[in-house]
Design a protein around this motif. Structure first.
Motif, short mmCIF file in Angstrom:
data_model
loop_
_atom_site.label_atom_id
_atom_site.label_comp_id
_atom_site.label_asym_id
_atom_site.label_seq_id
_atom_site.Cartn_x
_atom_site.Cartn_y
_atom_site.Cartn_z
N ALA A 21 -5.71 17.87 33.76
CA ALA A 21 -4.70 16.84 33.49
C ALA A 21 -3.69 17.46 32.54
N ALA A 22 -2.64 18.02 33.06
CA ALA A 22 -1.72 18.85 32.29
C ALA A 22 -0.35 18.19 32.13
N ALA A 23 0.27 18.47 31.00
CA ALA A 23 1.66 18.05 30.79
C ALA A 23 2.56 19.07 31.50
N VAL A 24 2.62 18.95 32.81
CA VAL A 24 3.44 19.87 33.61
C VAL A 24 4.92 19.63 33.33
N THR A 25 5.28 18.36 33.13
CA THR A 25 6.66 17.99 32.83
C THR A 25 6.68 17.11 31.59
N GLY A 26 7.87 16.90 31.03
CA GLY A 26 8.01 16.05 29.85
C GLY A 26 8.02 16.84 28.56
N VAL A 59 -4.81 20.61 39.66
CA VAL A 59 -3.90 20.25 38.57
C VAL A 59 -3.16 18.97 38.92
N ARG A 60 -3.08 18.06 37.95
CA ARG A 60 -2.29 16.85 38.10
C ARG A 60 -1.42 16.68 36.86
N ASP A 61 -0.20 16.17 37.05
CA ASP A 61 0.79 16.07 35.98
C ASP A 61 0.63 14.75 35.21
N THR A 62 0.44 14.84 33.90
CA THR A 62 0.40 13.64 33.05
C THR A 62 1.80 13.16 32.69
N LYS A 63 2.81 14.00 32.96
CA LYS A 63 4.21 13.70 32.61
C LYS A 63 4.38 13.43 31.11
N SER A 64 3.50 14.03 30.32
CA SER A 64 3.54 13.91 28.85
C SER A 64 3.38 12.47 28.39
N ASP A 65 2.67 11.68 29.16
CA ASP A 65 2.48 10.26 28.87
C ASP A 65 0.99 9.95 28.77
N ALA A 66 0.58 9.27 27.69
CA ALA A 66 -0.84 9.01 27.46
C ALA A 66 -1.46 8.11 28.52
N VAL A 67 -0.73 7.10 28.96
CA VAL A 67 -1.26 6.19 29.98
C VAL A 67 -1.43 6.92 31.30
N THR A 68 -0.43 7.72 31.65
CA THR A 68 -0.52 8.51 32.89
C THR A 68 -1.68 9.50 32.81
N ALA A 69 -1.91 10.05 31.62
CA ALA A 69 -3.02 10.99 31.43
C ALA A 69 -4.35 10.34 31.78
N SER A 70 -4.55 9.13 31.35
CA SER A 70 -5.78 8.41 31.66
C SER A 70 -5.94 8.20 33.17
N ASN A 71 -4.86 7.81 33.83
CA ASN A 71 -4.90 7.61 35.28
C ASN A 71 -5.18 8.91 36.02
N VAL A 72 -4.56 9.98 35.55
CA VAL A 72 -4.76 11.29 36.16
C VAL A 72 -6.19 11.76 35.95
N GLY A 73 -6.73 11.51 34.75
CA GLY A 73 -8.11 11.89 34.48
C GLY A 73 -9.08 11.23 35.45
N GLN A 74 -8.87 9.95 35.72
CA GLN A 74 -9.73 9.25 36.67
C GLN A 74 -9.57 9.82 38.07
N GLU A 75 -8.35 10.16 38.46
CA GLU A 75 -8.12 10.76 39.78
C GLU A 75 -8.89 12.07 39.92
N LEU A 76 -8.87 12.89 38.89
CA LEU A 76 -9.56 14.18 38.94
C LEU A 76 -11.08 13.99 39.02
N LEU A 77 -11.58 13.00 38.31
CA LEU A 77 -13.02 12.70 38.41
C LEU A 77 -13.36 12.25 39.83
N ASP A 78 -12.50 11.43 40.41
CA ASP A 78 -12.74 10.95 41.78
C ASP A 78 -12.70 12.10 42.79
N LEU A 79 -11.96 13.16 42.46
CA LEU A 79 -11.86 14.31 43.35
C LEU A 79 -13.03 15.28 43.18
N GLY A 80 -13.93 14.96 42.25
CA GLY A 80 -15.15 15.76 42.10
C GLY A 80 -15.14 16.80 41.02
N ALA A 81 -14.18 16.78 40.12
CA ALA A 81 -14.15 17.76 39.03
C ALA A 81 -15.41 17.66 38.18
#
Length: 371
Positions: A21-26, A59-81
């Motif tokens: 869950a990376a700050a790719v942008t922002g 890799v998923r972009d958090t867009k330097s946003d804490a709320v987006t980071a949480s959503n991205v984290g769940q997506e990565l867990l769902d993908l089997g990380a």
């Protein structure tokens, strides 16, 4: 456990999937490094992966946003990380660690240095860099040895704990050495100029002989440029927020006012320089030290996986806690054992000379402020 036993155990297991869950942008993008992680994964896979199995990176972009980071984290867990790397601020990291905890999945911060993260997530939260308490204490030691005795602390509350708490760590260490905090100046990241803050420093009743700021680029450059333009010429000490090449261009003549503590330096012949050179051949260029920390994060995962002899997340998590004296890309030794998720590491002292960053020393502080 022998290497043959480790390989056999891992060969019978599934592959390891690293979710990032990376700050790719922002605004936080300079302090994360998907490319550094990608390059180290490519290197490992070219050499047979881990235990003969390829490493998969998502890799998923958090867009330097804490709320987006949480959503991205769940997506990565769902993908089997089964291991997660997280963004560079505690407000994004802590929710991700909470989501990962029920499965015992470790979460490592590639660029975040706030001790608040592993303190809030002691079961599965880790820093790959040093903690801000250590770098601030090191900066205090360097500043005091340079003869400084009176400091103004710059305080901001809009980048997690980094710019609010790190100056207080510096203050604790500086006062312990015999220095004095003579003022605190508030600011917000993203200011077009720092004239109001510089005027406040200049008019401080007790004249400071230095400033400490845990500040991010481009603001770090704007701050020292404004100080220089005002004719104040007061030294500014800081930490890794200064460590991006863009600082020099933004700072202009003010760049020579800065001294900062960071994670490492690509000196000729060093493991970090060799990593940078190989990655460049692969088409991935290092932008700053966080590129090296990205590679180092993968090495921590590799070492823990081999120590555990398994790709099982709880086993990897337990193994990270026992790593002791691991050789890194940015530093000669990384120890997690008995460190509460905040590794003990040697740090690098940087100044700007002839328009370039120059390593002027190495330090492990003699005393570290408690987080």
């Amino acid at each position: 456990m022998s290497l043959a036993t480790i390989s056999a155990a891992l060969a019978a297991d599934h592959i390891i999937i690293i979710g990032y869950a990376a700050a790719v942008t922002g605004a936080l993008a300079p302090y994360d490094s998907p490319d550094g992680v990608k390059c180290r994964v490519e290197q490992l896979n070219a050499g047979g992966g881990i235990g003969g199995k390829p490493v998969e990176l998502i890799v998923r972009d958090t867009k330097s946003d804490a709320v987006t980071a949480s959503n991205v984290g769940q997506e990565l867990l769902d993908l089997g990380a089964n291991v997660l790397l997280g963004p560079p601020t505690d407000d994004g990291l802590i929710p991700i660690a909470q989501l990962a905890l029920p499965q015992g999945i470790p979460v490592l911060s590639v660029g975040g240095t706030q001790p608040a993260f592993p303190l809030a997530s002691p079961e599965n939260g880790y820093l790959v860099p040093y903690g801000d308490n250590a770098s601030a204490s090191a900066a205090a030691e360097i500043a005091y040895k340079a003869g400084h005795r009176k400091v103004v602390l710059m305080i901001a509350n809009d980048v997690g704990a980094y710019s609010a708490i790190t100056p207080e760590y510096f203050g604790k260490a500086f006062e312990r050495l015999g220095g004095k905090i003579v003022g605190r100046v508030n600011y917000h990241h993203g200011l077009a100029d720092y004239n109001a803050q510089v005027t406040e420093v200049r008019s401080n009743p007790e004249k400071p002989d230095m400033i400490f700021a845990a500040i991010l680029v481009p603001d770090a450059g704007v701050l020292v440029r404004t100080i220089k333009a005002a004719g104040l010429d007061i030294p500014v000490f800081g930490t890794d927020g200064f460590d991006d090449p863009s600082f020099i261009g933004v700072a202009g003549p003010g760049a020579d006012l800065a001294t900062f503590i960071t994670h490492g330096f690509p000196a000729e012949g060093s493991p970090l320089k060799q990593f940078y050179d190989d990655c460049e051949k692969r088409g991935l260029k290092a932008q700053n030290i966080f590129f090296g920390l990205g590679g180092e994060a993968v090495d921590v995962i590799k070492a823990a996986t081999e120590k555990a002899g398994s790709f099982d997340p709880p086993a990897i998590n337990a193994a990270i806690k026992e790593l002791d004296g691991l050789k890194g890309l940015t530093t000669g030794s990384i120890t997690y054992k008995d460190r509460g998720g905040i590794p003990l590491k040697e740090m690098t002292v940087i100044q700007v000379k002839d328009g370039k960053f120059a390593q002027v020393g190495k330090i492990i502080p003699q005393w570290v402020a408690n987080p």
